[in-house]
Each structure stands twice: as structure tokens, then as C-alpha cells.
Design an enzyme around this catalytic site. Sequence first.
Site, PDB file in Angstrom:
ATOM      1  N   ALA B  10      14.651   2.477  17.039  1.00 34.21           N
ATOM      2  CA  ALA B  10      13.876   3.525  16.361  1.00 34.21           C
ATOM      3  C   ALA B  10      13.737   3.249  14.861  1.00 34.21           C
ATOM      4  CB  ALA B  10      14.558   4.877  16.577  1.00 34.21           C
ATOM      5  N   SER B  38      11.374  -0.693  20.397  1.00 45.46           N
ATOM      6  CA  SER B  38      10.711   0.615  20.462  1.00 45.46           C
ATOM      7  C   SER B  38      10.972   1.332  21.780  1.00 45.46           C
ATOM      8  CB  SER B  38       9.197   0.428  20.260  1.00 45.46           C
ATOM      9  OG  SER B  38       8.532   1.670  20.250  1.00 45.46           O
ATOM     10  N   ALA B  40      13.309   4.258  24.172  1.00 43.82           N
ATOM     11  CA  ALA B  40      13.871   5.602  24.074  1.00 43.82           C
ATOM     12  C   ALA B  40      15.209   5.645  24.787  1.00 43.82           C
ATOM     13  CB  ALA B  40      12.903   6.603  24.699  1.00 43.82           C
ATOM     14  N   CYS B  42      17.388   7.836  24.547  1.00 42.13           N
ATOM     15  CA  CYS B  42      17.671   9.206  24.984  1.00 42.13           C
ATOM     16  C   CYS B  42      17.141   9.472  26.384  1.00 42.13           C
ATOM     17  CB  CYS B  42      17.041  10.208  24.030  1.00 42.13           C
ATOM     18  SG  CYS B  42      17.457   9.887  22.325  1.00 42.13           S
ATOM     19  N   TYR B  61       6.155   2.034  22.529  1.00 39.77           N
ATOM     20  CA  TYR B  61       4.997   1.159  22.307  1.00 39.77           C
ATOM     21  C   TYR B  61       5.356  -0.243  22.774  1.00 39.77           C
ATOM     22  CZ  TYR B  61       3.303   4.862  19.255  1.00 39.77           C
ATOM     23  OH  TYR B  61       2.883   6.058  18.766  1.00 39.77           O
ATOM     24  N   ARG B  70      -0.703  -3.742  14.643  1.00 32.70           N
ATOM     25  CA  ARG B  70      -0.079  -3.388  13.370  1.00 32.70           C
ATOM     26  C   ARG B  70       0.245  -4.602  12.506  1.00 32.70           C
ATOM     27  NH1 ARG B  70       3.921   1.742  15.073  1.00 32.70           N
ATOM     28  NH2 ARG B  70       2.424   2.686  16.518  1.00 32.70           N
ATOM     29  N   ASP B 272      21.262   4.548  12.940  1.00 33.43           N
ATOM     30  CA  ASP B 272      22.630   4.891  13.348  1.00 33.43           C
ATOM     31  C   ASP B 272      23.713   4.088  12.647  1.00 33.43           C
ATOM     32  OD1 ASP B 272      21.239   6.454  15.096  1.00 33.43           O
ATOM     33  OD2 ASP B 272      21.876   5.422  16.916  1.00 33.43           O
ATOM     34  N   ALA B 290      18.266   9.998  17.257  1.00 30.71           N
ATOM     35  CA  ALA B 290      16.999   9.259  17.268  1.00 30.71           C
ATOM     36  C   ALA B 290      16.010   9.734  16.202  1.00 30.71           C
ATOM     37  CB  ALA B 290      16.347   9.384  18.650  1.00 30.71           C
TER      38      ALA B 290
END
Lengths: 435, 435
Positions: B10, B38, B40, B42, B61, B70, B272, B290
Site C-alpha cells: 500500500a 498493490s 489487499a 485485509c 491494480y 502511470r 507499517d 492499510a
Amino acid sequence: MDVVIIGGGAAGMSAASKAKRVNPDLNVIVLEKGKYVSYAECGIPYFLEGVVPSVNDLIHYRIEEFTKNRGISVRTGIEVLSINRDEKMTNLDNGERMRYDRLVIATGVSPKIPENLQFEGAMGLRSLESASAIQEELKNASNVGIIGDGVLGIELAASLVQRGLEVTVYSRHNAVFKHLGEFVGSEFRKYFESKVRVIKDSTIERVARNGPGFEVYYDGRQDKYDLVLFATGTYPNTSLAKKCSIITDERGLIVVNEKMQSSDPEIYAAGDCATTINIVTGKKDWHPLAQISNKMGRVAGSNIGGSVMIFPGSIGTTLVKVFDYEIGFTGLTLDEALKAGFVAKSVNIKAKSRANYYPGGSDVFLSLVYDTGTKRILGAQVVSKDGGAWRLNTLAVAVQSKMTADDLFYTDLGYTPPFGPVWDPIIIAADSAMK
Amino acid sequence: MDVVIIGGGAAGMSAASKAKRVNPDLNVIVLEKGKYVSYAECGIPYFLEGVVPSVNDLIHYRIEEFTKNRGISVRTGIEVLSINRDEKMTNLDNGERMRYDRLVIATGVSPKIPENLQFEGAMGLRSLESASAIQEELKNASNVGIIGDGVLGIELAASLVQRGLEVTVYSRHNAVFKHLGEFVGSEFRKYFESKVRVIKDSTIERVARNGPGFEVYYDGRQDKYDLVLFATGTYPNTSLAKKCSIITDERGLIVVNEKMQSSDPEIYAAGDCATTINIVTGKKDWHPLAQISNKMGRVAGSNIGGSVMIFPGSIGTTLVKVFDYEIGFTGLTLDEALKAGFVAKSVNIKAKSRANYYPGGSDVFLSLVYDTGTKRILGAQVVSKDGGAWRLNTLAVAVQSKMTADDLFYTDLGYTPPFGPVWDPIIIAADSAMK
């Protein structure tokens, strides 16, 4: 000391309870015109829908709670006809005169039916008595017309559709619930119109009772209904105050200070019939909402009892569930902000209510209104079928505490996939506003 | 200018994206040890539960979004072995050396398995790789032991029970999720223990693989499982930083300023593995969450790109759904507040989530922690099966904006019967605290 409270709704009963709790020596009497006190008007649509079985379920506390447990006298079916401020006396409709040391006017509002549409038996929605009467009429109805498309109009329409009725809503505008704004309201309005017949841009000329039914005449046309209900707004019940020359504003509201005192410091007013300070604009405003009324009542009661409480004002946060949509607004809309003199803008966000990969989410439509100079959040409007209601309340705290867009962006919201994406729509909106 | 970012989670990907957006001339390279960026984390419990079908669904993504859209270079499967600050050089595990002008360390955390319990193949939960490995093991499992009863332990336990497995949780304490407090956690804990076998006050001596299964030795006893998972906390991956003498704190976190710069101003840290400022105490703290990591990453990236962003800190708002319970905390618990030197108290409220007459409500258990002198709200813990999550977030805004109990009491929350009573549990708690 005799404390007389006129009106047994949210504000009146809160004032009575708090005054007595703060100072048990007070002699507190509530005079209520109707037969109910401490009732939940906000629950009436659910009673008409059938979700709430009895009108008695809408009573928060029974009269005995006040009379037996709280030591308050409650007299229902009594109307105050006039107030004599020199003698500190109220004149009741049974010929009685009742002295007061402190008076609280908590007379609330009544449905405002446009003058040209009034007729014998025209029905608005406010008291539990009116709810029972409408419930009776609905027993034989299959087809209902609702005049008005504000919060109450759309809430009522959904309730009646869910009860199985055919419902038509007459709107003066080109979209229902105009206050919501075009972007935020778009998906909801589409759904609403798939369930409810909406007559837009309509000018109603006349509504009339015709035998057992009703007729609505509008734009040269005529519709027939089993029942017609008015949801055309309300006006404050302040004729009593006006008659004894207490200062009211241009809307007819009793003007109060932060202790809820009217222009006569021994006469307090609280609830829907009194002014509030809009915390966003700093100006007098009208927020006739149950929670605010309760707090105003409590502030009045506390001050009467001798324990100072200061009401800081309100921001008019309004929440309603219509079909599955959670709809609400807090603070100012962009139009209101501009009218109030702010150099304001809004950002419109459509984003997911949950993590993409977590099932059951919906789109959140969110409009965030902010001052372009200070970036202060001035208001927000939210619509979603999932997590709309409490996102609104989260934003309400931001508005109330005068957060800027930056403050809001950095606010540490709890994140877990069933309740939001890692960048919540609120944070996305704040990010967009802070740029 | 070369910007090298170590870690594709993240914080790392937010930093990369923001830096490149702010300054498209930057040469931004992300080095990720694993094969995913990228992602998750969680969402892993939901993947193990079966609610999320594929581990690929947990990718926010795809790599091409970063590389093609990008303009960011992303290299996976590459580990940085050391940093040479004098030469501004990183040494990679393929023998390559990579120069940087600005470096971001966003290496996150790893599962912390107590030393005496470690063994070959011990499984904690963190990366998507570990999730896939556990998913494989679960295919043949019917009986799972979880060591640890914090947020991850109880969330994982519920996920696995809902998948149809028998689950045992080992707790060192006399109740699971101790952080929640006795009052707020009471109903939830009772329910949890009806679904999950909980071994309380347990000291685990050894965990071992035995053929296809696992054995847990504790308190002189021995349990057998098809699988044992560790949810015993995490530690920051900061050995790289320590090796090159960047300042870390007693927890091993990289100490950063409000721009996310470490003790070497050309080396940033985010997420973190870095310190945050606890907004309630004003002191350095650790909030490995996150949303906070994302924001820290963005702040680092923006500052590297040349657009100043200041991270104000965080309050550690944590939310989790366990069975039907929405559970969360924000700011400080009473214990934490007292330890931080506040003269603090808490009020414990149990109240309905909806208007009494509206069906489907639940009890809300709410503990509000406040400073007795200033009445400032220092924290809150909430549990409810209905409207718990967003009540927590509403309180998070109150904590973040340093509201007092009075401020919170007067906050104008939207009220409608399906989402709350007219006196919401939040307002009842504030009222109780302001007295």
C-alpha cells in the site's frame, strides 16, 4: 416555582423532564392539545406502511412514566388560548387560568397546505391522531396521490408502495427531492420513478373530495384517487406567541437565544417552533428535526432548573430511507453556500461502498461542499443503498467540527472490506476538494 | 532524478504513484521481493473463507496499470540486500546495484512468531503468497488451531468457521480480543465462544508438524490439528534500515518526520515499517493499518515529487467484522489513556441501534473514553451487529477533531428510525460523559 410547558412533543417533554431532574422542587405542568405526549412523528410512515403495527408503538414513554416516575403533571386535550405576560397567566380552553413563573412554548409545527388547495378534510401528516385517521382511510384505498416531493413526500410514497398501493407524487420541479442535487440524486430518482408515478413540473389548481374519493386538478388535467395526502411543508404553531407580542421572525418562528429564552426572558421556546443558529453560516435558521428539538427542549429545561446549558446551534443533518436508498444531507448545499456568501464549490464522487472484491456493495453518490479559500467543509449530500446513512453522519461530525478538506482527508476512518474500500468515498471526496 | 521504492504494498505503490503524478519527470522504480504489488492483505480472511474466489481478486491494480498507464517501473522478485548511503546505492539480490536520488523504504511487516514456537513451515498470514499456501493446506483440513486472539486471530477464526471448519483459538488472556474491554466485548465474546473453541489463559510450549498434521503443546496438554496458523502479531521489516544506521525506535520502526523523511533526509519511510504521531497523545506511535499506510505513502511521494504534504498523524481506528459483529476502536482505550498520563474515565453504554419500534435492531455496546478535566474525547470502542462500523467512524472524526463530550452531545446526527433512535447511543454516551 411553577413551570408550564405548552406542547407534549419532543421538545416539551425533554424540557419538562430535564427541568424536573435538575430541580426536583419545581412544579412542572405539561399542557398538550392532543391526546398523546412523547410520540415519534418520524415513525408515522412506517406505521402507515405496516412495519410498525400500532400507533401506540410510536409512543416513546407512556404518560405514567412522566406523572408517576418523573413527578411531572401532564394534561392532555387542553389547549392554551392565550398568554397574559403581565400577569404571567395562561388562559386554557376549559376556562381555567394557569399561572406560570417560567413558560416553555413547544408547540411545534402543523402541515402547511397551500391556501388555494385547502378543503374540508384535507389531510396532512403530523400528529398520531392524523396517522390513525389516514390509516383508516388507507384500508379501502388502492390508489393514493401525494402532493409534494420533499423528504416526507418521497418517504411516504415509498412506504405506501411497499404496502402494495399505487402511488402518484406531484412535484413542482423537474425532479423529486430537488434539495438533493442532480448528481447525487440521479440513480435514486430513476429508481423512484420506476416505482412511483411522478408528475413533474406540475401546478395543482384544486384538490377536492368527491364522494368516497378525491380529485386532483392540475395543468388542465384531472386525476382520481382513493386518497390524497399533502406533504407540502409545515408552518410553526406560533400564533399564541404572536398574540402576546413575543418576537418572531419572518418565518413566524419564535426567536430564541442560546439558552432558549424568547424576547421575554421568562418565556422559553424550544423545538420546531423556535429559531436555531446554523453553525455553518452563523445565522438564525430553521431546523425542524426531532433530534434538535429534543436537545433544545433539554437546554430550555436545564436552564429553567438552574443548571446553565448553552445550545450551540445545529447543522440540519437530515436522513431518510426511501426504498433501499439511504439518503441524507448535512450543512449546506452548494446553492445554499453560495447564497450565504461563501465562495464555494462542490466535488461529486461516485465510488464503491465496499472493497471491490467484497460482495454486496453499492455505489455511493457523494457531494461535498467546501469553501474554496479556507477549504472548510460546508456541507455534504449522500445517497447509497449501502452505508449511506452513517457516511452522512460521519460527514456531519466533520461539518459540525469545522474540518477542512485536508483535515477530512487525513481522518483515520476504520477500514474493513465489508464496510468500505481502503480509500473510502469520503476520503476520495476530501482528496479531490483539497487539491 | 531516480526514485527507488522498496516494497510494492500500500505505502510503496501510493508513494510511487503520487511522486510520478506530481512530477512526471521522475524516474520511479519499485522493487518488490514477492510477486504481487498493490494487493489487499485485509481481504485475505475473506479469500480463505471463500467469499472472495481468487487471490487475484485481492489485487487493487495490475502491474500494467503502473507500468503502462502511470509510467512507473515495477520489478518483482527482487530483494534489496543493503543500502549504501554514501554512494546512494542499493545492492540487489541479483548482484545488480541501483542508484537513487531519493529512496522510500516501504517494506511493511512480517508475522511475528514467538521464538520458542518457531519451526520449519510455521505459517503466519501476510502476503498473498502466504494466503495461497494456506488455501492449499485448508483444502484437506477440517480442524484448525489459531495461536493468538487479536484482530487477525478472531477475524480468521470466524472466516474459517463460516467456511465449515472446526476452529480453536488459543488466548494468553482470560478473554479474546482483550483490547476491547470487558463491557464492550461481553456479548460478542459469548457468541464467539459458542462458535469457536477458545482455550483461555493458555501458555503454549511448542507447536510442531507431525506428518500431515500439527500438534500444539500447552499447559501440559496436547491438541492435534490439520493446520495451525499463527496470529501472534507482526514486526516491522527494518533490518535494511538498521544495517545502514538509519534511526529506528525501540520497536524497530523507522523514525520519520511529518514529511516521512527518516534520519537521512533523502531516505523516506512510509507505511507499517515507520512511526506515526498519535494525534491523541501527541507522541510517536505505531499504527500498522492499510489506510494509514496509503496516506503515508502518498505524503512521501508528494514530498519527493516537490509538492509539500504534511502528515498530521493518526488515531489508529481499527474496524473488523467477526461473524455478524461489527467491532472497532479508535483513539485510546481507558488503560492507554491512563498510561499516557490523562486523567481519564470512560462511560459504558448499551443502547438500541434503531428506534425501538423499528424491526431488526441490535444492542450497541459503546465505551467512550474522555479526559475528566477538559472533557475531550480520547477514544471509543464499539460493538454491534447493526450500525457498529459507521458509528465507530463517526466517533473517529470526533476523536480526530478533538471534540469534547459537549461538542459531541450537540453534534447534529441525521436521525431516521431504521438507522438509529432519536437519542443515538453516541449522543447518550456523550451526554453521560459531559455530566
